[in-house]
Design a protein around this motif. Structure first.
Motif, PDB file in Angstrom:
ATOM      1  N   VAL A 126      -2.217 -13.594   1.151  1.00  0.00           N
ATOM      2  CA  VAL A 126      -3.086 -12.675   0.406  1.00  0.00           C
ATOM      3  C   VAL A 126      -2.696 -12.657  -1.071  1.00  0.00           C
ATOM      4  N   TRP A 127      -1.385 -12.569  -1.352  1.00  0.00           N
ATOM      5  CA  TRP A 127      -0.930 -12.527  -2.743  1.00  0.00           C
ATOM      6  C   TRP A 127      -1.405 -13.759  -3.520  1.00  0.00           C
ATOM      7  N   HIS A 128      -1.234 -14.949  -2.944  1.00  0.00           N
ATOM      8  CA  HIS A 128      -1.639 -16.162  -3.648  1.00  0.00           C
ATOM      9  C   HIS A 128      -3.155 -16.240  -3.808  1.00  0.00           C
ATOM     10  N   GLU A 129      -3.897 -15.733  -2.831  1.00  0.00           N
ATOM     11  CA  GLU A 129      -5.356 -15.725  -2.958  1.00  0.00           C
ATOM     12  C   GLU A 129      -5.787 -14.797  -4.090  1.00  0.00           C
ATOM     13  N   MET A 130      -5.133 -13.652  -4.204  1.00  0.00           N
ATOM     14  CA  MET A 130      -5.452 -12.714  -5.282  1.00  0.00           C
ATOM     15  C   MET A 130      -5.151 -13.324  -6.649  1.00  0.00           C
ATOM     16  N   ALA A 131      -4.092 -14.118  -6.716  1.00  0.00           N
ATOM     17  CA  ALA A 131      -3.672 -14.680  -7.999  1.00  0.00           C
ATOM     18  C   ALA A 131      -4.369 -15.999  -8.336  1.00  0.00           C
ATOM     19  N   PHE A 132      -5.001 -16.618  -7.355  1.00  0.00           N
ATOM     20  CA  PHE A 132      -5.526 -17.977  -7.532  1.00  0.00           C
ATOM     21  C   PHE A 132      -6.516 -18.074  -8.700  1.00  0.00           C
ATOM     22  N   GLY A 133      -7.509 -17.206  -8.719  1.00  0.00           N
ATOM     23  CA  GLY A 133      -8.505 -17.251  -9.787  1.00  0.00           C
ATOM     24  C   GLY A 133      -7.895 -16.967 -11.147  1.00  0.00           C
ATOM     25  N   LEU A 134      -6.958 -16.016 -11.199  1.00  0.00           N
ATOM     26  CA  LEU A 134      -6.306 -15.676 -12.471  1.00  0.00           C
ATOM     27  C   LEU A 134      -5.473 -16.836 -12.990  1.00  0.00           C
ATOM     28  N   GLU A 135      -4.815 -17.552 -12.084  1.00  0.00           N
ATOM     29  CA  GLU A 135      -4.038 -18.723 -12.498  1.00  0.00           C
ATOM     30  C   GLU A 135      -4.940 -19.775 -13.117  1.00  0.00           C
ATOM     31  N   ASN A 136      -6.100 -19.997 -12.498  1.00  0.00           N
ATOM     32  CA  ASN A 136      -7.036 -20.988 -13.027  1.00  0.00           C
ATOM     33  C   ASN A 136      -7.599 -20.589 -14.383  1.00  0.00           C
ATOM     34  N   LEU A 137      -7.588 -19.293 -14.671  1.00  0.00           N
ATOM     35  CA  LEU A 137      -8.059 -18.819 -15.975  1.00  0.00           C
ATOM     36  C   LEU A 137      -6.952 -18.802 -17.022  1.00  0.00           C
ATOM     37  N   GLY A 138      -5.726 -19.198 -16.617  1.00  0.00           N
ATOM     38  CA  GLY A 138      -4.615 -19.229 -17.562  1.00  0.00           C
ATOM     39  C   GLY A 138      -4.046 -17.864 -17.872  1.00  0.00           C
ATOM     40  N   LEU A 176     -10.631  -9.085   1.329  1.00  0.00           N
ATOM     41  CA  LEU A 176      -9.847  -9.952   0.446  1.00  0.00           C
ATOM     42  C   LEU A 176     -10.752 -10.792  -0.442  1.00  0.00           C
ATOM     43  N   ALA A 177     -11.822 -11.340   0.130  1.00  0.00           N
ATOM     44  CA  ALA A 177     -12.763 -12.125  -0.679  1.00  0.00           C
ATOM     45  C   ALA A 177     -13.349 -11.278  -1.799  1.00  0.00           C
ATOM     46  N   LEU A 178     -13.665 -10.021  -1.489  1.00  0.00           N
ATOM     47  CA  LEU A 178     -14.186  -9.109  -2.513  1.00  0.00           C
ATOM     48  C   LEU A 178     -13.128  -8.818  -3.567  1.00  0.00           C
ATOM     49  N   ALA A 179     -11.916  -8.487  -3.120  1.00  0.00           N
ATOM     50  CA  ALA A 179     -10.848  -8.136  -4.057  1.00  0.00           C
ATOM     51  C   ALA A 179     -10.454  -9.310  -4.940  1.00  0.00           C
ATOM     52  N   ALA A 180     -10.384 -10.528  -4.348  1.00  0.00           N
ATOM     53  CA  ALA A 180      -9.999 -11.711  -5.118  1.00  0.00           C
ATOM     54  C   ALA A 180     -11.051 -12.069  -6.160  1.00  0.00           C
ATOM     55  N   THR A 181     -12.277 -11.647  -5.927  1.00  0.00           N
ATOM     56  CA  THR A 181     -13.330 -11.842  -6.927  1.00  0.00           C
ATOM     57  C   THR A 181     -13.232 -10.776  -8.019  1.00  0.00           C
TER      58      THR A 181
END
Length: 524
Positions: A126-138, A176-181
């Motif tokens: 869950v933690w990595h999924e939450m951070a995944f999009g933010l990592e891609n945005l730098g 999780l899908a909602l939160a990660a977005t």
């Protein structure tokens, strides 16, 4: 943790203020003008000179028949997932053409939540999924931790932040899908059938979270759905897609319609009121009476029940040695010539049980006896069955082995309402149309045991009627049908028998009428 909480709440307030300050009185969040779209390889447009405007801060519903273009319209507003085809007209999100935005600008302007969270979740925890999009945005590490903390506090996810995504229930996966977005702070949120795979309780929790996103954070929410009724308490406006165009509904009450019958014998437009069992109203039909009689005949002298098509005895199953048991000493029987529904909360083992009957999963202990030679499984994601480049080729894949011809495939397309889509790529169909295509592919092989995982997902009323008719016909031919579903209205009207799974076992197995008559929480 208190520092993280303080930072999270402070950031939450900043986000709300940013949203409010950026809004302009009367300016729409979404504006579509004279938009037409035709999929590659198709001659018929899905959208035809469509106009659509959604006010900023709205909680909007988008309804329409299966294949009417709801998913297409929403995906055009998110270029990263837009379909291939010819598009004309103007698209605006918060005053900007989404096609001109960078990936970072698009992520912070428009969020998109898919119908199936498994199509969206890409990380192991869950933690990595939450951070995944933010990592891609730098995003910097400090900013990332703050944003994840804020979002987790908002949705109450602290206790399962480090859990494996594979072990989450369906409800938590969707959350999780909602939160990660939302962790990327989009100002417009688009959702495509987000509650289609949720049990009734998980659906209420998810919709409440969505309501808070809209009201407390000021995020504009647009939900494409075939089941608007549970969302009416939250919605501020609604739109209907028909004939390639969008029209605003003058009154939300138009979506709060009376219940419609799925089986023959009743007037479709006059069904019974919600909460009223078919058979209690006027003219519920011979099919319902036959179904109840068949399901209730066990133990009655002079009546012989059909032989068992499937029998599980003392069945134990888990996915790995260190994991928890999903099935624990389960006994389960399915009769031939019956429609047997599996219900229960997300993660209770319904899909697992289907996989065992299909032979894709093997028990660690106990036995599973299948008395039918030909069996077929419709998975939750119908695309798992797709291998061809066109709809027609997809239906013809098993023609040589099963002994059917092109005319049979075309007849199946006509029956399922997919005529005219023969040359369309299966992935370019709507979610509901993909569901029907996968079902048609299975029906052509004439299975004696048909296993269905969420078969009504993404289907409108007419498509659900077609499915009900097909299942009733199969039952009449002696086919055993087992369906795992959260569509309790469909279960009540179509199934003979209902089994509720709980804690790795069958909590109860009852005729459909008896199950719903005494149930407090699991009611249509």
């Amino acid at each position: 943790m208190s520092g993280l909480r303080e930072n999270g709440l402070r950031e939450n307030g900043l986000w709300k203020r940013e949203l409010r300050e950026s809004s302009h009185e009367g300016a729409p969040a979404i504006e579509v003008r004279d938009c037409s779209f035709t999929y590659t390889g198709s001659s018929e447009p899905v959208l035809t000179h469509a106009d659509w405007s959604v006010p900023e801060g709205a909680f909007a519903l988008l309804v329409g028949a299966t294949g009417s273009g709801k998913s297409t319209l929403l995906s055009l507003l998110k270029p990263e997932i837009s379909p291939a085809g010819a598009c004309s007209g103007e698209l605006c999100v918060l005053g900007e053409d989404p096609r001109a935005l960078s990936v970072g600008e698009s992520a912070r302007r428009v969020g998109y939540v898919f119908q199936s969270p498994d199509n969206q979740i890409v990380c192991e925890t869950v933690w990595h999924e939450m951070a995944f999009g933010l990592e891609n945005l730098g995003t910097s590490q400090g900013e990332m931790r703050r944003l994840v903390a804020e979002t987790c506090y908002f949705f109450g996810m602290e206790d399962w932040l480090h859990a494996s995504c594979d072990e989450l229930s369906g409800g938590r996966k969707q959350l999780l899908a909602l939160a990660a977005t939302l962790v990327m702070k989009p100002r417009v949120l688009l959702l495509d059938e987000p509650t289609a795979q949720l049990d009734p309780i998980a659906e209420k929790n998810f919709l409440h979270a969505l309501f808070r996103v809209n009201r407390e954070l000021g995020c504009t929410v647009v939900v494409a759905t075939h089941a608007p009724r549970p969302m009416l308490d939250y919605a501020t406006c609604a739109y209907r897609m028909e004939g390639g165009r969008v029209e605003e509904l003058a009154c939300l009450d138009e979506l709060s319609e009376r219940r419609q019958l799925l089986v023959p014998g009743g007037a479709p437009d006059e069904g019974c009121a919600y909460g009223e069992r078919p058979g209690e109203g006027a003219g519920a039909g011979e099919e319902v009476a036959l179904r109840e009689s068949s399901a209730s005949c066990e133990g009655v002298r002079g009546i012989t029940r059909p032989a068992a098509a499937v029998r599980l005895e003392r069945a134990w199953f888990r996915y790995d040695r260190a994991g928890s048991w999903v099935l624990r000493g389960m006994d389960f029987t399915v009769r031939g010539g019956s429609i047997h529904a599996l219900v229960g909360g997300n993660g209770c083992g319904k899909s697992t049980l289907l996989g065992i009957m299909a032979g894709t999963l093997k028990l660690q202990r106990g036995t599973c006896r299948i008395e039918r030679a030909a069996k077929a499984l419709l998975p939750q994601d119908p695309r798992a069955l797709f291998v061809a480049e066109t709809v027609l080729d997809e239906l013809m894949e098993w023609s040589r082995a099963a002994g059917y011809e092109g005319a049979d495939a075309l007849a199946m397309l006509e029956r399922l309402g997919l005529a005219g889509l023969e040359r369309r790529h299966p992935y370019d169909l709507s979610g509901g149309q993909q569901q029907l295509l996968a079902l048609g592919k299975l029906l052509l092989v004439k299975p004696e045991l048909l296993l269905l995982d969420e078969p009504t997902k993404g289907l409108d009323m007419e498509a659900r009627r077609s499915l009900a008719s097909a299942l009733i016909e199969l039952r009449g031919r002696g086919v055993a049908v087992v369906m795992a579903t959260h569509d309790l209205d469909f279960v009540e009207q179509v199934a003979d028998t209902v089994s509720m799974l709980f804690d790795g076992e069958i909590a109860c197995t009852e005729p459909s009428g008896e199950f719903f008559e005494g149930n407090v929480y699991y009611r249509p």
